[in-house]
Design a protein around this motif. Structure first.
Motif, PDB file in Angstrom:
ATOM      1  N   ALA A   1      49.244  21.890  43.747  1.00  0.00           N
ATOM      2  CA  ALA A   1      48.005  22.654  43.910  1.00  0.00           C
ATOM      3  C   ALA A   1      47.060  22.304  42.780  1.00  0.00           C
ATOM      4  O   ALA A   1      47.484  21.818  41.736  1.00  0.00           O
ATOM      5  CB  ALA A   1      48.309  24.148  43.886  1.00  0.00           C
ATOM      6  N   THR A   2      45.776  22.570  43.004  1.00  0.00           N
ATOM      7  CA  THR A   2      44.801  22.404  41.934  1.00  0.00           C
ATOM      8  C   THR A   2      44.708  23.729  41.204  1.00  0.00           C
ATOM      9  O   THR A   2      44.270  24.731  41.778  1.00  0.00           O
ATOM     10  CB  THR A   2      43.415  22.054  42.530  1.00  0.00           C
ATOM     11  N   LEU A   3      45.155  23.719  39.968  1.00  0.00           N
ATOM     12  CA  LEU A   3      45.172  24.963  39.181  1.00  0.00           C
ATOM     13  C   LEU A   3      44.154  24.840  38.053  1.00  0.00           C
ATOM     14  O   LEU A   3      44.236  23.925  37.244  1.00  0.00           O
ATOM     15  CB  LEU A   3      46.585  25.179  38.613  1.00  0.00           C
ATOM     16  N   GLU A   4      43.192  25.768  38.043  1.00  0.00           N
ATOM     17  CA  GLU A   4      42.136  25.717  37.028  1.00  0.00           C
ATOM     18  C   GLU A   4      42.241  26.933  36.122  1.00  0.00           C
ATOM     19  O   GLU A   4      42.382  28.068  36.595  1.00  0.00           O
ATOM     20  CB  GLU A   4      40.773  25.720  37.745  1.00  0.00           C
ATOM     21  N   ALA A   5      42.177  26.673  34.807  1.00  0.00           N
ATOM     22  CA  ALA A   5      42.185  27.782  33.842  1.00  0.00           C
ATOM     23  C   ALA A   5      40.769  28.321  33.700  1.00  0.00           C
ATOM     24  O   ALA A   5      39.824  27.548  33.533  1.00  0.00           O
ATOM     25  CB  ALA A   5      42.685  27.285  32.495  1.00  0.00           C
ATOM     26  N   VAL A   6      40.610  29.637  33.802  1.00  0.00           N
ATOM     27  CA  VAL A   6      39.285  30.243  33.614  1.00  0.00           C
ATOM     28  C   VAL A   6      39.382  31.337  32.560  1.00  0.00           C
ATOM     29  O   VAL A   6      40.478  31.788  32.212  1.00  0.00           O
ATOM     30  CB  VAL A   6      38.714  30.837  34.933  1.00  0.00           C
TER      31      VAL A   6
END
Ligand SMILES: NC(=O)c1ccc[n+]([C@@H]2O[C@H](COP(=O)([O-])OP(=O)(O)OC[C@H]3O[C@@H](n4cnc5c(N)ncnc54)[C@H](OP(=O)(O)O)[C@@H]3O)[C@@H](O)[C@H]2O)c1
Length: 290
Positions: free
Chosen positions: A237-242
Motif C-alpha cells: 500500500a502507499t502509506l503517507e505520514a502526515v
C-alpha cells in the motif's frame, strides 16, 4: 469460586475478558452486553448486580468515539462518568470490588517520558475528561476499586461503534488499494485486548485495588503502527505520514501518551509483551499474518 460480572461484554476488551476468565479455573462469569444492561439506567444496573451477587464487577462499557465525544459531551459524561458511578454504587451495595477501565487520554502528553500511575492527569479532550470523571466517581463511591488504564486497543471483536479497529481499517484500505495517510506525530502504547484481558485476570485473582496501567510494552506513532500492520500482513500500500494538523480530527489528542507502569513491577505482575509481538499474534490469530 470468584463470581465476576462483566459489563460491556460485547466489546473488544469485554469479550476477550469473558473468554479469558471462562478459560481459567476458579471463576464464575456473568456477562452483560449493552442489550442486557445500559449503565445509564440505575435500576437496570442495580437489579442485574443484585441478581448476579458478584465478588468483582468489571465495567468495560464506554462511549469510545473520541471525536464524537466533542460533539456529544452530555452522552460522553452520561456513559463514561455517571454510568460508571451507578455501577460503583451497585458494587458498594453488593460489597464487590469495582473495576473501571480507563484510558491514556486522561494525560496531556507533555511529560516527554512514559506516564506512570503516580502522574497527574490533565485531559485535553471531552472523552479523556469524561473518563477521568468516571475514575474519580468510582473511587469516591466504592470503598474497593481498581482503575485500569489501557490505550489504543485492538482486538478480534473490533469496537462495533467504531466499525472495527485501527488494524482492520489499515488492512481494509490496503485491500482496496486506497492511499493511506496516518499521523506520525502522536505516540502511544498499543494494547492487544487479549493481552489486557489476561493481565486483568492476574489482577482480579489477587483483588488488587488502586490505579494500574496495562498496555503492551513499548510505544510507537500511529504511522509506525500502520507500517508494522502492513509489513506483518504482507500487504502492499502507499502509506503517507502526515501531521496531526492535517488529519482533520475534531478532538485534541496528547502528543505522547506512552504508558509505563511502576505498579505492575511492584506487584510482580508481568508487563504484557512488546506491542510488535502482540500485533503479530493478533494477525496470526485472525488469519492475516504473512
Ligand atoms: N478502544 C480504545 O482504543 C481504548 C483506548 C483506551 C481505553 N479504552 C477503554 O477500554 C474500555 C473498553 O473499550 P473497547 O475498546 O473494548 O470498546 P468497545 O469495543 O466499543 O466496547 C465498549 C462496549 O460498551 C458498550 N456500551 C456502550 N454504551 C453502553 C451503555 N450505555 N451501557 C452498557 N454498555 C454500553 C458497547 O456496546 P455497543 O457497541 O453496542 O454500543 C460496547 O460493547 C473502555 O472503557 C474504553 O474507554 C479503549
Amino acid at each position: 469460586m470468584i463470581r465476576v460480572t462483566v459489563i460491556g461484554s460485547g466489546g473488544q476488551l469485554g469479550s476477550d475478558l469473558v473468554a479469558a476468565l471462562r478459560g481459567t479455573e476458579g471463576y464464575h462469569v456473568t456477562a452483560f452486553t449493552h442489550d442486557d444492561i445500559d449503565v445509564t439506567n440505575p435500576d437496570s444496573v442495580r437489579t442485574a448486580l443484585q441478581n448476579a451477587r458478584p465478588n468483582i464487577v468489571v465495567n468495560c462499557a464506554a462511549f469510545v468515539r473520541v471525536d464524537d465525544c466533542e460533539d456529544h459531551p452530555e452522552t460522553a459524561f452520561l456513559v463514561n462518568a455517571v454510568g460508571a458511578l451507578y455501577v460503583a454504587r451497585g458494587c458498594r451495595e453488593s460489597n464487590a470490588l469495582c473495576v473501571y477501565i480507563s484510558t491514556d487520554y486522561v494525560f496531556d502528553g507533555q511529560k516527554g517520558a512514559p506516564y506512570t500511575e503516580e502522574d497527574c492527569p490533565r485531559p485535553l479532550n471531552v472523552y479523556g475528561a469524561s473518563k477521568l470523571a468516571g475514575e474519580t466517581l468510582v473511587q469516591q463511591a466504592c470503598p474497593r476499586s481498581l482503575v485500569v488504564r489501557l490505550a489504543s486497543v485492538f482486538g478480534s471483536t473490533g469496537a462495533r461503534s467504531k466499525g472495527g479497529n485501527f488494524v482492520e481499517a489499515i488492512i481494509a484500505k490496503a485491500q482496496r488499494a486506497d492511499p493511506i495517510r496516518v499521523v506520525d506525530d502522536i505516540r502511544m502504547s498499543p494494547t492487544y485486548s487479549r493481552d489486557a484481558a489476561s493481565g486483568l485476570e492476574a489482577l482480579l485473582r489477587r483483588e488488587i485495588t488502586g490505579v494500574i496501567h496495562l498496555t503492551n510494552s513499548g510505544a510507537c506513532t500511529w504511522y509506525e503502527f500502520a507500517r508494522a500492520v502492513l509489513d506483518y500482513a504482507g500487504a502492499k500500500a502507499t502509506l503517507e505520514a502526515v501531521s496531526s494538523h492535517q488529519d482533520g480530527a475534531r478532538a485534541r489528542r496528547p502528543k505522547d501518551s506512552t504508558l509505563g507502569s511502576a505498579r505492575l513491577l511492584a506487584l510482580h505482575v508481568d508487563r504484557p509483551r512488546p506491542w510488535q509481538e502482540a500485533l503479530r499474534a493478533y494477525l496470526i490469530e485472525t488469519g492475516r499474518a504473512r
